[in-house]
Design an enzyme around this catalytic site. Structure first.
Site, PDB file in Angstrom:
ATOM      1  N   SER A  54       0.841  -1.146  -0.010  1.00 26.65           N
ATOM      2  CA  SER A  54       0.044  -0.094  -0.057  1.00 26.65           C
ATOM      3  C   SER A  54       0.749   1.249   0.102  1.00 26.65           C
ATOM      4  O   SER A  54       0.505   2.304  -0.419  1.00 26.65           O
ATOM      5  CB  SER A  54      -0.916   0.036   1.290  1.00 26.65           C
ATOM      6  OG  SER A  54      -1.700  -1.012   1.506  1.00 26.65           O
ATOM      7  N   HIS A  64      -2.490  -3.365  -6.647  1.00 25.99           N
ATOM      8  CA  HIS A  64      -3.060  -3.045  -5.155  1.00 25.99           C
ATOM      9  C   HIS A  64      -4.439  -3.497  -5.170  1.00 25.99           C
ATOM     10  O   HIS A  64      -5.214  -2.739  -5.758  1.00 25.99           O
ATOM     11  CB  HIS A  64      -2.816  -1.555  -5.114  1.00 25.99           C
ATOM     12  CG  HIS A  64      -2.993  -0.969  -3.695  1.00 25.99           C
ATOM     13  ND1 HIS A  64      -3.518   0.006  -3.405  1.00 25.99           N
ATOM     14  CD2 HIS A  64      -2.650  -1.651  -2.576  1.00 25.99           C
ATOM     15  CE1 HIS A  64      -3.682   0.410  -2.182  1.00 25.99           C
ATOM     16  NE2 HIS A  64      -3.265  -0.647  -1.583  1.00 25.99           N
ATOM     17  N   GLU A  93      -5.441  -1.149  -8.358  1.00 24.56           N
ATOM     18  CA  GLU A  93      -4.574  -0.334  -8.844  1.00 24.56           C
ATOM     19  C   GLU A  93      -3.585  -1.122  -9.632  1.00 24.56           C
ATOM     20  O   GLU A  93      -2.815  -1.855  -8.820  1.00 24.56           O
ATOM     21  CB  GLU A  93      -3.891   0.730  -7.905  1.00 24.56           C
ATOM     22  CG  GLU A  93      -4.980   1.825  -7.684  1.00 24.56           C
ATOM     23  CD  GLU A  93      -4.769   2.581  -6.583  1.00 24.56           C
ATOM     24  OE1 GLU A  93      -4.678   3.877  -6.541  1.00 24.56           O
ATOM     25  OE2 GLU A  93      -3.952   2.047  -5.672  1.00 24.56           O
ATOM     26  N   ASN A 127      -5.112   5.805  -2.165  1.00 26.84           N
ATOM     27  CA  ASN A 127      -4.755   6.212  -0.789  1.00 26.84           C
ATOM     28  C   ASN A 127      -4.257   7.490  -0.723  1.00 26.84           C
ATOM     29  O   ASN A 127      -4.471   8.254   0.437  1.00 26.84           O
ATOM     30  CB  ASN A 127      -3.636   5.223  -0.287  1.00 26.84           C
ATOM     31  CG  ASN A 127      -4.435   3.722   0.145  1.00 26.84           C
ATOM     32  OD1 ASN A 127      -5.364   3.579   0.334  1.00 26.84           O
ATOM     33  ND2 ASN A 127      -3.533   2.783   0.144  1.00 26.84           N
TER      34      ASN A 127
HETATM   35  P1  NAD Z   1      -1.547  -9.282   7.519  1.00 28.28           P
HETATM   36  O1  NAD Z   1      -0.590  -9.012   8.605  1.00 28.28           O
HETATM   37  O2  NAD Z   1      -2.751  -9.636   7.666  1.00 28.28           O
HETATM   38  O3  NAD Z   1      -0.804 -10.591   6.656  1.00 28.28           O
HETATM   39  C1  NAD Z   1       0.478 -10.746   6.388  1.00 28.28           C
HETATM   40  C2  NAD Z   1       0.738 -12.237   6.341  1.00 28.28           C
HETATM   41  O4  NAD Z   1       1.999 -12.407   5.911  1.00 28.28           O
HETATM   42  C3  NAD Z   1       0.394 -13.043   7.661  1.00 28.28           C
HETATM   43  O5  NAD Z   1      -0.409 -14.030   7.418  1.00 28.28           O
HETATM   44  C4  NAD Z   1       1.938 -13.410   7.729  1.00 28.28           C
HETATM   45  O6  NAD Z   1       2.166 -14.699   8.509  1.00 28.28           O
HETATM   46  C5  NAD Z   1       2.641 -13.431   6.434  1.00 28.28           C
HETATM   47  N1  NAD Z   1       4.184 -13.573   6.556  1.00 28.28           N
HETATM   48  C6  NAD Z   1       4.995 -13.079   7.379  1.00 28.28           C
HETATM   49  N2  NAD Z   1       6.272 -13.122   6.958  1.00 28.28           N
HETATM   50  C7  NAD Z   1       6.034 -13.806   5.734  1.00 28.28           C
HETATM   51  C8  NAD Z   1       7.237 -14.223   4.919  1.00 28.28           C
HETATM   52  N3  NAD Z   1       8.415 -14.239   5.077  1.00 28.28           N
HETATM   53  N4  NAD Z   1       6.693 -14.833   3.716  1.00 28.28           N
HETATM   54  C9  NAD Z   1       5.217 -15.014   3.447  1.00 28.28           C
HETATM   55  N5  NAD Z   1       4.529 -14.576   4.195  1.00 28.28           N
HETATM   56  C10 NAD Z   1       4.649 -13.951   5.296  1.00 28.28           C
HETATM   57  O7  NAD Z   1      -1.215  -8.060   6.236  1.00 28.28           O
HETATM   58  P2  NAD Z   1      -2.300  -7.582   5.174  1.00 28.28           P
HETATM   59  O8  NAD Z   1      -2.997  -6.466   5.858  1.00 28.28           O
HETATM   60  O9  NAD Z   1      -2.842  -8.705   4.507  1.00 28.28           O
HETATM   61  O10 NAD Z   1      -1.301  -6.755   4.366  1.00 28.28           O
HETATM   62  C11 NAD Z   1      -0.550  -7.619   3.253  1.00 28.28           C
HETATM   63  C12 NAD Z   1       0.025  -6.379   2.346  1.00 28.28           C
HETATM   64  O11 NAD Z   1      -0.994  -6.050   1.419  1.00 28.28           O
HETATM   65  C13 NAD Z   1       0.773  -5.507   2.770  1.00 28.28           C
HETATM   66  O12 NAD Z   1       1.765  -4.932   2.025  1.00 28.28           O
HETATM   67  C14 NAD Z   1      -0.335  -4.158   3.175  1.00 28.28           C
HETATM   68  O13 NAD Z   1       0.469  -2.958   2.918  1.00 28.28           O
HETATM   69  C15 NAD Z   1      -1.034  -4.451   1.864  1.00 28.28           C
HETATM   70  N6  NAD Z   1      -2.330  -3.969   1.600  1.00 28.28           N
HETATM   71  C16 NAD Z   1      -3.077  -4.250   2.958  1.00 28.28           C
HETATM   72  C17 NAD Z   1      -4.621  -3.593   3.054  1.00 28.28           C
HETATM   73  C18 NAD Z   1      -5.363  -3.759   3.838  1.00 28.28           C
HETATM   74  O14 NAD Z   1      -6.308  -2.983   4.100  1.00 28.28           O
HETATM   75  N7  NAD Z   1      -5.093  -4.715   4.885  1.00 28.28           N
HETATM   76  C19 NAD Z   1      -5.181  -3.174   1.568  1.00 28.28           C
HETATM   77  C20 NAD Z   1      -4.368  -3.040   0.592  1.00 28.28           C
HETATM   78  C21 NAD Z   1      -3.093  -3.327   0.557  1.00 28.28           C
END
Ligand code: NAD
Length: 695
Positions: A431, A452, A464, A502
């Protein structure tokens, strides 16, 4: 022609004597040995029928010929395998706004009245969807035979309209009027069984029995049923009572000043229900007035914006196998959605419990989307938890949805680089991290980009597609095509802080928190945004997104923007530090343990104590950020910006998106207002220099 039809699978449709008839304009017609005329709607050069002005005029001519030489019966159906007809030609509707729509509507009504009055039995055979004007065409026939799988609906409310080609009085005259009104007010579709039970369809048959069903229908003199209900509501007091309930139900969903169409439909029926002639005249007048409303203009524009985004992802992605790294909030949603939409998906995460959660979540999404037992089984069969990452070597696309930490992401890319197959694309769901930075050290940076998704993935339509300095054109094109293939809308944006959505949304969320620090109650802040037409208030939205994520994105944006950013409110940091990260934690600014928070009531005496610039302080920073993005070419056009904001955030669609809102209000007036807000509250409101270009 026969060969082409065979290829299209159209031979399966029973078109009777129309099958081998030559197409004239939009129609093909032939008479069979029993004297039955088969008239097939077959719009040229497309797989989907629409009911255009031209098609109606041609129908008029056909009806004239039939009146002169009356057939034993007339059967109307579609020659397209995809369905009956998708509705009116929306481009023609858009062109009508501001013109004398009434005259053209009256002409259309005259044609359908003529069909209804034809002195032989008329039967519509409907397969697939009969929507809007397509449904109205079928309603003008004496009977409707539904082929298994057929559906009927009036989606006009989604365009700020109600039915305009006789649907209001024909449907309320045919079936229980309250059920008819519900269909028209909600825009929902009645599928085959429902259509039969409501009385829209007289019978249901299989395609292979259509010819027999038609013969039976034209010899069956039995008139239509359901008259009794129509009579009961024929009495004005009963109608008024029902109308009051309908208004109350509608008011729970939309405001009259934002979405007038359902309210006008209720008025129409309350005043004229049961009086066909009066209702017909009133329907035409009301439809013409709605067509001229800003709401309808903006919703019709949003329809075309969606088409525009879809067409921004042409061609074939060549992506059949997707590997998702990270099975958290986003990765689980992305994996589930791609599997539901037909991709083979493998999903890895060092935390095996996360993989279990992800599969359960996929099951829930299938259930919410009514996929049925077989559909759910197929989707879940395609989704494979893959703790060892065996799928990485097979995948055409790897989507990284690991934690928002550049170090962790780089580690993941190192591992992937050794295992991904040549030609596969690597996309990050980050993000807030700069893709150009993440691209350092990635093997094959021309096949590395941003994809995204928005949260929740299964609901948010926009994705995106982000190009970093070295991303190849082909990678972006394939990713855009992939988005379209999984039923999503790709917005191509540049690799700038916060990208587009965002970048525009975070100032809105932050300003809400600043207002809270000033002592404005959170539910009043949310109420102001709802009253403007946003789908959720900013404080509720921050809780939904996750306060930790908001903080991450805000921190990363605050250091990178060329203009001052609001100081990140203390309350946000405190909540995150306390683990109160919003909906997912059961508590954020609101308590979510018993479900979503109730918004404050619309009218409240307390509202007079609110700052009178409350709404502008929330909304105008969104417009300003969009102008910055336009100037910096983060997105290509005002249309794309509006589309992205509508389909990613639900920005008041009836206002047409932030750029259209600013244009309607007057760019100079918005610029001056921002300058005044900057004087009063600080330089974060200072208008972008790009306003000078918005003429
Ligand atoms: P999250 O914390 O819910 O999930 C992350 C996952 O990655 C966890 O399950 C964790 O166990 C796993 N993980 C940790 N280390 C790892 C590794 N080395 N290899 C593989 N997996 C690993 O986070 P999220 O909210 O799902 O966000 C994930 C990505 O998406 C981030 O880059 C975030 O910025 C982006 N994002 C989030 C949102 C949102 O609203 N949550 C929206 C758009 C984008």
């Amino acid at each position: 022609m026969g060969v082409v039809l065979d290829h299209l699978g159209e031979t399966r449709l029973e078109l009777g004597a129309a099958r081998n008839a030559e197409r004239k304009g939009n129609w093909r017609m032939g008479r069979d040995g029993d004297g039955i005329a088969w008239l097939a709607l077959d719009k040229p050069d497309t797989g989907t029928n629409t009911v255009s002005v031209g098609a109606l005029r041609e129908l008029d001519g056909v009806l004239g010929a039939l009146e002169a030489d009356l057939p034993a019966a007339l059967v109307i159906r579609s020659a397209k395998t995809g369905g009956f007809a998708a509705g009116a030609e929306i481009g023609e509707l858009a062109d009508l706004a501001g013109q004398d729509a009434g005259a053209l509507l009256r002409e259309g009504h005259r044609v359908l009245d003529r069909l209804e009055a034809l002195e032989c039995p008329t039967v519509a055979v409907v397969h697939g969807a009969a929507l809007g004007a397509g449904f109205e065409l079928a309603l003008a026939c004496d009977r409707r035979i539904a082929v298994e799988g057929a559906s009927f609906g009036f989606p006009e409310v989604h365009l700020g309209l109600h039915p305009g080609l006789g649907g209001t009085f024909r449907l309320t005259g045919l079936i229980a009027p309250d059920a008819a009104m519900t269909l028209m007010l909600t825009g929902k579709t009645a599928h085959t069984a429902k259509a039969l039970s409501l009385g829209i369809a007289d019978e249901v048959t299989e395609e292979r029995h259509v010819a027999a069903a038609v013969r039976a229908a034209v010899t069956d003199a039995d008139a239509r049923g359901h008259r009794l209900k129509a009579m009961a509501f024929g009495m004005a007091p009963a109608r008024s009572l029902a109308a009051r309930q309908m208004r109350a139900g509608t008011a729970e969903k939309v405001r009259e000043d934002h979405y007038p169409a359902p309210y006008r439909l209720i008025d129409l029926w309350e005043e004229h229900g049961g009086d066909r002639e009066a209702m017909q005249a009133a329907e035409i007048a009301s439809f013409a007035a709605l067509l001229d409303s800003a709401t309808s203009r903006n919703l019709i524009r949003a329809f075309f914006l969606r088409q525009g985004l879809k067409s921004a992802g042409p061609g074939d992605s060549d992506i059949a196998w997707v590997h998702v790294v990270g099975a958290g909030e986003m990765g689980a949603g992305i994996a589930a959605w791609a599997a539901i939409r037909g991709c083979r998906v493998t999903l890895s995460d060092p935390d095996t419990a996360a993989l279990g959660h992800a599969v359960r979540r996929a099951g829930r999404i299938c259930k919410d989307r009514h996929l049925g037992t077989a559909g759910t089984r197929d989707a879940l069969d395609r989704l494979m938890p893959d703790p060892n990452g065996y799928g990485i070597a097979q995948a055409d696309l790897v989507i990284e949805a690991g934690p928002e930490d550049a170090g962790i992401k780089r580690g993941i890319y190192d591992m992937l680089g050794k295992r991904m197959k040549p030609g596969a694309i690597l996309a990050s769901n980050t993000s807030s991290l700069r893709l150009a930075d993440l691209a350092q050290g990635v093997i094959g940076p021309e096949r590395f980009a941003g994809l995204h998704f928005f949260n929740p993935v299964e609901k948010m339509e926009l994705i995106e597609v982000i190009r970093q300095d070295r991303t190849g054109d082909q990678t972006i094109d394939r990713l855009a095509a992939f988005c379209r293939e999984i039923g999503r809308l790709p917005a191509r944006v540049a690799d700038t802080p916060g990208f587009l959505v965002n970048r525009a949304l975070i100032p809105y969320l932050m300003e809400a928190l600043v207002l809270m620090e000033e002592g404005v109650p959170k539910d009043r802040i949310d109420r102001a945004a709802l009253d403007f037409g946003m789908p959720a208030g900013p404080v509720t939205l921050a809780d939904q997104v996750g306060l930790d994520i908001c903080l991450d994105v805000a921190e990363s944006l605050s250091g990178q923007l060329e203009k001052p950013f609001p100081d990140i409110p203390r309350a946000l940091r405190d909540r995150v530090a306390a683990g109160e990260t919003g909906k997912k934690a059961g508590k954020g600014f609101y308590d979510w343990s018993d479900g979503p928070p109730e918004p404050a009531p619309a009218e409240d005496d307390g509202s007079s104590d609110m700052p009178d610039d409350l709404t502008d302080r929330l909304i105008l920073p969104i417009c300003d950020a969009c102008v910055t993005c336009l100037r910096q070419q983060v997105a290509r056009s005002e249309d794309e910006i509006d589309a992205a904001m509508i389909f990613a955030t639900g920005f008041a669609p009836f206002r047409g998106g932030p750029m259209r809102y600013a244009r309607d209000r007057g760019p100079e007036e918005v610029r001056a207002r921002l300058a005044a807000l900057a004087d009063a509250h600080g330089p974060r409101f200072a208008p972008d220099e790009g306003w000078a270009q918005i003429g």
